[in-house]
Design a protein around this motif. Structure first.
Motif, short mmCIF file in Angstrom:
data_model
loop_
_atom_site.label_atom_id
_atom_site.label_comp_id
_atom_site.label_asym_id
_atom_site.label_seq_id
_atom_site.Cartn_x
_atom_site.Cartn_y
_atom_site.Cartn_z
N THR A 1 -23.60 12.01 30.51
CA THR A 1 -24.43 10.81 30.39
C THR A 1 -25.82 11.09 29.81
OG1 THR A 1 -25.30 11.08 32.63
CG2 THR A 1 -23.31 9.73 32.37
N GLY A 2 -26.29 12.31 29.94
CA GLY A 2 -27.63 12.63 29.49
C GLY A 2 -28.70 12.28 30.51
N LEU B 1 -25.20 10.27 38.89
CA LEU B 1 -25.09 10.10 40.34
C LEU B 1 -24.63 8.70 40.72
CD1 LEU B 1 -28.23 12.09 41.54
CD2 LEU B 1 -25.83 12.75 41.76
N VAL B 2 -25.11 7.70 40.00
CA VAL B 2 -24.68 6.32 40.28
C VAL B 2 -23.18 6.18 39.99
CG1 VAL B 2 -24.88 3.93 39.48
CG2 VAL B 2 -26.93 5.25 39.95
N ALA C 1 -16.95 7.21 44.40
CA ALA C 1 -16.71 7.63 45.78
C ALA C 1 -16.48 6.41 46.66
CB ALA C 1 -17.90 8.44 46.29
N ASN C 2 -17.21 5.32 46.44
CA ASN C 2 -16.99 4.09 47.20
C ASN C 2 -15.60 3.52 46.93
OD1 ASN C 2 -19.44 4.07 48.53
ND2 ASN C 2 -20.45 2.85 46.97
N PHE D 1 -15.42 13.31 38.08
CA PHE D 1 -16.45 13.12 37.06
C PHE D 1 -16.59 14.35 36.18
CE2 PHE D 1 -20.85 13.22 35.54
CZ PHE D 1 -20.92 11.99 34.90
N LEU D 2 -16.63 15.52 36.82
CA LEU D 2 -16.77 16.77 36.06
C LEU D 2 -15.54 17.05 35.21
CD1 LEU D 2 -18.49 19.06 38.71
CD2 LEU D 2 -19.54 18.00 36.70
N ASP D 3 -14.38 16.60 35.64
CA ASP D 3 -13.15 16.79 34.88
C ASP D 3 -12.95 15.73 33.80
OD1 ASP D 3 -12.61 18.99 36.45
OD2 ASP D 3 -11.16 17.96 37.74
#
Length: 112
Positions: A29-30, A36-37, A43-44, A98-100
């Motif tokens: 995202t930069g 984090l959002v 996660a929610n 997210f990392l994947d």
């Protein structure tokens, strides 16, 4: 001890706290805060899905005349609850997804 051997034995999602390099989180995202959002919203979603699934499975055991002895003796219900307790936390799953690159996200402000 080789680092590659440790990675081969690790589950896809860690079941406990993991130290992360913050520089990995903002690559897509930069912006670390935007990342984090995105992860918190995912996660929610995961948490809500797991909660709905658990309630659906446990509702099968609900009876109109509950008494304490029946609640404590229901082995199937206890096993289902233990299974869900052992699942990795939704935040850990969301970070790994997210990392994947498995989380679809878009920012309408950045779009033309």
């Amino acid at each position: 001890m080789s680092n590659t051997n440790n990675n081969a034995n690790k589950p896809a999602v860690a079941s406990s706290t993991v130290t992360r390099d913050l520089r990995e989180l903002d690559v897509e995202t930069g912006n670390i805060y935007e990342s984090l959002v995105i992860m918190s919203k995912r996660a929610n979603q995961i948490s809500n899905n797991v909660k709905e699934e658990l309630h659906a499975k446990l509702s099968e055991f609900a009876s109109s005349n509950d008494n304490l002895e029946e609640i404590f003796e229901n082995r199937e219900q206890i096993e289902i609850s233990k299974y869900y307790e052992r699942l990795p936390k939704p935040s850990l799953v969301a970070v790994q997804e997210f990392l994947d690159g498995k989380v679809y996200h878009r920012n309408p402000v950045k779009e033309d």
